[in-house]
Design an enzyme around this catalytic site. Structure first.
Site, mmCIF file in Angstrom:
data_model
loop_
_atom_site.group_PDB
_atom_site.id
_atom_site.type_symbol
_atom_site.label_atom_id
_atom_site.label_comp_id
_atom_site.label_asym_id
_atom_site.label_seq_id
_atom_site.Cartn_x
_atom_site.Cartn_y
_atom_site.Cartn_z
ATOM 1 N N LYS A 122 0.843 -1.202 0.000
ATOM 2 C CA LYS A 122 0.000 0.000 0.000
ATOM 3 C C LYS A 122 0.880 1.255 0.000
ATOM 4 C CE LYS A 122 -1.826 2.750 3.005
ATOM 5 N NZ LYS A 122 -1.827 4.044 2.294
ATOM 6 N N GLY A 138 7.174 4.537 8.340
ATOM 7 C CA GLY A 138 6.302 5.686 8.577
ATOM 8 C C GLY A 138 6.502 6.218 9.977
ATOM 9 N N SER A 139 5.453 6.798 10.529
ATOM 10 C CA SER A 139 5.584 7.464 11.822
ATOM 11 C C SER A 139 5.665 6.457 12.969
ATOM 12 C CB SER A 139 4.386 8.388 12.046
ATOM 13 O OG SER A 139 3.207 7.623 12.053
ATOM 14 N N THR A 140 6.275 6.875 14.057
ATOM 15 C CA THR A 140 6.383 6.023 15.242
ATOM 16 C C THR A 140 4.986 5.702 15.780
ATOM 17 O OG1 THR A 140 8.543 6.915 15.740
ATOM 18 C CG2 THR A 140 7.390 5.885 17.566
ATOM 19 N N GLU A 141 4.089 6.679 15.689
ATOM 20 C CA GLU A 141 2.741 6.480 16.214
ATOM 21 C C GLU A 141 2.032 5.327 15.492
ATOM 22 O OE1 GLU A 141 1.415 7.431 18.863
ATOM 23 O OE2 GLU A 141 -0.396 6.306 18.288
ATOM 24 N N GLY A 157 3.506 3.046 13.698
ATOM 25 C CA GLY A 157 4.306 1.848 13.976
ATOM 26 C C GLY A 157 3.841 1.175 15.264
ATOM 27 N N GLU A 200 10.238 0.566 10.313
ATOM 28 C CA GLU A 200 11.244 1.611 10.125
ATOM 29 C C GLU A 200 10.533 2.928 10.405
ATOM 30 O OE1 GLU A 200 13.021 4.449 9.176
ATOM 31 O OE2 GLU A 200 12.994 3.962 7.046
ATOM 32 N N CYS A 225 13.542 10.376 7.122
ATOM 33 C CA CYS A 225 13.505 9.850 8.492
ATOM 34 C C CYS A 225 14.868 9.947 9.174
ATOM 35 C CB CYS A 225 12.996 8.425 8.501
ATOM 36 S SG CYS A 225 13.805 7.395 7.286
ATOM 37 N N GLU A 282 10.235 14.757 15.795
ATOM 38 C CA GLU A 282 10.456 14.777 14.350
ATOM 39 C C GLU A 282 9.551 15.855 13.734
ATOM 40 O OE1 GLU A 282 9.302 11.148 12.174
ATOM 41 O OE2 GLU A 282 11.305 11.202 11.303
HETATM 42 P P1 NDP Z 1 2.021 7.647 8.669
HETATM 43 O O1 NDP Z 1 2.856 6.834 9.566
HETATM 44 O O2 NDP Z 1 0.620 7.930 9.040
HETATM 45 O O3 NDP Z 1 1.958 6.988 7.209
HETATM 46 C C1 NDP Z 1 2.806 5.973 6.723
HETATM 47 C C2 NDP Z 1 1.986 4.950 5.951
HETATM 48 O O4 NDP Z 1 1.138 4.216 6.828
HETATM 49 C C3 NDP Z 1 1.070 5.550 4.915
HETATM 50 O O5 NDP Z 1 0.955 4.689 3.801
HETATM 51 C C4 NDP Z 1 -0.243 5.609 5.683
HETATM 52 O O6 NDP Z 1 -1.354 5.726 4.841
HETATM 53 C C5 NDP Z 1 -0.221 4.303 6.415
HETATM 54 N N1 NDP Z 1 -1.052 4.213 7.615
HETATM 55 C C6 NDP Z 1 -1.596 5.213 8.354
HETATM 56 N N2 NDP Z 1 -2.275 4.707 9.411
HETATM 57 C C7 NDP Z 1 -2.137 3.364 9.341
HETATM 58 C C8 NDP Z 1 -2.599 2.275 10.155
HETATM 59 N N3 NDP Z 1 -3.300 2.474 11.277
HETATM 60 N N4 NDP Z 1 -2.266 1.016 9.803
HETATM 61 C C9 NDP Z 1 -1.520 0.775 8.702
HETATM 62 N N5 NDP Z 1 -1.077 1.765 7.885
HETATM 63 C C10 NDP Z 1 -1.367 3.041 8.207
HETATM 64 O O7 NDP Z 1 2.783 8.989 8.376
HETATM 65 P P2 NDP Z 1 2.130 10.374 7.907
HETATM 66 O O8 NDP Z 1 2.130 10.373 6.447
HETATM 67 O O9 NDP Z 1 0.826 10.642 8.548
HETATM 68 O O10 NDP Z 1 3.171 11.403 8.486
HETATM 69 C C11 NDP Z 1 3.075 11.818 9.841
HETATM 70 C C12 NDP Z 1 4.429 12.017 10.440
HETATM 71 O O11 NDP Z 1 5.119 10.778 10.399
HETATM 72 C C13 NDP Z 1 5.316 12.961 9.663
HETATM 73 O O12 NDP Z 1 5.112 14.267 10.052
HETATM 74 C C14 NDP Z 1 6.673 12.459 10.004
HETATM 75 O O13 NDP Z 1 7.089 13.031 11.211
HETATM 76 C C15 NDP Z 1 6.482 10.978 10.199
HETATM 77 N N6 NDP Z 1 6.893 10.175 9.026
HETATM 78 C C16 NDP Z 1 8.010 9.454 9.138
HETATM 79 C C17 NDP Z 1 8.445 8.713 8.071
HETATM 80 C C18 NDP Z 1 9.675 7.921 8.156
HETATM 81 O O14 NDP Z 1 10.186 7.463 7.133
HETATM 82 N N7 NDP Z 1 10.215 7.688 9.328
HETATM 83 C C19 NDP Z 1 7.745 8.701 6.794
HETATM 84 C C20 NDP Z 1 6.527 9.461 6.797
HETATM 85 C C21 NDP Z 1 6.146 10.162 7.889
HETATM 86 P P3 NDP Z 1 -1.779 7.193 4.322
HETATM 87 O O15 NDP Z 1 -0.580 7.941 3.917
HETATM 88 O O16 NDP Z 1 -2.551 6.875 3.147
HETATM 89 O O17 NDP Z 1 -2.487 7.824 5.447
#
Ligand code: NDP
Length: 488
Positions: free
Chosen positions: A186, A238-241, A243, A260, A294, A391
């Site tokens: 996804k 993606g985000s720690t939250e 994760g 990650e 990240c 972050e």
């Molecule tokens: P998210 O962690 O929300 O998004 C990462 C991916 O996870 C996206 O494909 C998202 O879908 C998907 N996702 C969201 N919620 C869920 C869930 N409950 N279960 C499974 N998959 C999910 O990051 P954001 O895009 O909201 O960014 C928010 C913050 O996260 C940023 O400000 C940054 O600080 C951090 N971030 C860190 C990254 C890294 O590489 N460490 C990368 C991106 C963000 P969708 O995008 O469609 O909502």
């Protein structure tokens, strides 16, 4: 930006090379299909707010169909195929990425907002390199240090963010396929287009149907995917939250996970560092990709005796960066990926000021349409400030100072994250001393943000667990075999 030394004529890349369809379906079992529940969303160009396309949003029945297709392909075709045959498909995908590199670079720049120079010279070549590298592993898994006959897990659910859409896809899909897993991926809601172009590459490569499935959608689709009972392995960036949510959701199930997550890297400059080189490294460390990285070096720790010199040189250098049309080949700083992310960067920067740090932004004219934020440096930052702890994921640097190596180390490690760090000094012994003590998955010395598919990447603490890239990254997609392996 500011007063340029000389003017550049516009040098826009042509977008004629891409053919964006008005709408896209889901890539399931080798073909594009309409979503079963019929919903969709739009994807925008963040630099102009132009609607690029209407993209299907996968619901529960679609995710189920994708996982079933991946399972059937795993059982019937992919896991039974000799590694050397799987390797041929990976080589083919790598070559197709190279052949269609210009189209992929333009598409990524349009959908993500990052400068064409970066997509052309970094994202797309590295994505191809990941497929080439892992193609080489497909028939050598017995040498991965995981026993003589390591086995794939089965179906991998992969969820990726918007900061490096095609590159993160490559980091996820290439090792999974090399190891014999099938995947459902996804992409992020704001950047689905290069993943959909990759679906076309899979068809062009004659990849057996169901080996790769792409389901577009938002967070809900990601959640449906990772929680699907037919999934054996989850890989998330993606985000720690989010994760944390995923770790909670799969706790108690047999699913394996690699996460990650975020970072708050220290980039440490000692007084004996080559300052001009360090300035380039600081710029590359935090202003590359608008800071949507990240492992970005967002905390500059600079030795007190050279702090004024470094900050002055940094501001001078930032004044020469060119912010604007990401399709222009001269552009250094492109658009922020979304209105939501821009809002977060603005909010965090305001908090920085409110908490007492001093804000400086490079003088530049922001385009009227789209999402933009100028390169920004905060000085007088204390470790307790939120801008030094959380972050921001934007072009924002916090500068802190130190006097001794011990103090630099203590400050660098004073974070819940542990993804990366940088050290700038001419002393090799100091580099080794620091690198051994920094609690970070990657430590760069006299450089920053260098990547190679053979080099494992991943974090400690709240930056997640598991590695991507190299032999260690393969381990995330293989069940070790108890019998003794070959080599390594
Ligand atoms: P998210 O962690 O929300 O998004 C990462 C991916 O996870 C996206 O494909 C998202 O879908 C998907 N996702 C969201 N919620 C869920 C869930 N409950 N279960 C499974 N998959 C999910 O990051 P954001 O895009 O909201 O960014 C928010 C913050 O996260 C940023 O400000 C940054 O600080 C951090 N971030 C860190 C990254 C890294 O590489 N460490 C990368 C991106 C963000 P969708 O995008 O469609 O909502």
């Amino acid at each position: 930006m500011s007063t340029p030394v000389f003017d550049y004529a516009p040098a826009p890349e042509s977008r004629a090379v891409v053919d964006i369809a008005p709408s896209y379906g889901l890539f399931i079992d080798g073909s594009m299909r309409e979503p079963l529940d019929g919903t969709s969303f739009t994807t925008l160009s963040p630099s102009t707010e132009e609607v690029l396309s209407e993209v299907a949003e996968a619901g529960p029945a679609d995710v189920d169909a994708a996982v079933r297709a991946a399972r059937a392909a795993y059982t019937d075709t992919w896991s039974a195929m000799p590694g050397r045959e799987r390797g041929k498909y990976l080589f083919r995908l790598a070559r197709l990425i190279q052949e269609r590199a210009r189209e992929l670079a333009v598409l990524e720049t349009l959908d993500n907002g990052k400068p064409i120079r970066e997509t052309r010279d970094v994202d797309v070549p590295l994505a191809a390199a990941h497929f080439f590298y892992h193609a080489g592993w497909a028939d050598r898994l017995a040498f991965a240090g995981l026993g003589a006959h390591p086995r794939p897990y089965g179906v991998a659910a992969q969820v990726i963010p918007w900061n490096f859409p095609l590159l993160m896809l490559a980091w996820k899909i290439a090792p999974a396929l090399a190891a014999g897993n099938t995947v459902v991926l996804k992409p992020a809601e704001t950047t689905p287009l290069t993943a959909l172009a990759f679906a076309d590459l899979c068809r062009q490569a004659d990849l057996p149907p169901g080996v790769v499935n792409i389901v577009t959608g938002a967070g809900r689709t990601g959640r449906l995917l990772v929680e699907h009972p037919g999934v054996d392995k989850v890989a998330f960036t993606g985000s720690t939250e989010v994760g944390r949510q995923i770790a909670r959701a799969i706790a108690g199930t047999p699913k394996k996970a690699t996460l990650e997550l975020g970072g708050k890297a220290a980039n440490i400059v000692f007084d004996d560092a080559p300052i001009d080189q360090a300035i380039e490294g600081i710029v590359r460390g935090v202003f590359f990709n608008q800071g949507h990285v990240c492992c970005a070096g967002t905390r500059l720790l600079v030795q007190e005796s050279v702090a004024d010199e470094v900050v002055a040189a940094l501001k001078r250098r930032l004044g020469t960066l060119r912010l604007g049309d990401p399709m222009d080949k001269n552009t250094d700083i492109g658009a922020i990926n979304s209105a939501t992310q821009l809002d977060r960067i603005e909010t965090m920067s305001q908090i920085g000021e409110d908490e007492g740090a001093t804000r400086w932004s490079a003088a530049c004219t922001l385009p009227e349409r789209g999402f933009w934020f100028p390169p920004t440096v905060f000085t007088n930052v204390a470790q307790t400030h939120r801008i030094a702890r959380e972050e921001i994921f934007g072009p924002v640097l916090s500068v802190l100072t130190f006097r001794t190596p011990d103090e630099a180390l203590a400050k660098a490690n004073n974070t819940p994250f542990g993804l990366s760090a940088g050290v700038w000094t001419e002393k090799g012994s100091r580099i080794l001393w620091m690198a051994q003590r920094l609690r970070a998955g990657v430590v760069w010395a006299n450089t920053f943000n260098h990547f190679d598919p053979a080099s494992p990447f991943g974090g400690y603490k709240e930056s997640g667990y598991g590695r991507e890239g190299g032999r260690h990254g393969l381990a995330a997609y293989l069940v070790p075999d108890e019998s003794p392996g070959v080599g390594v």
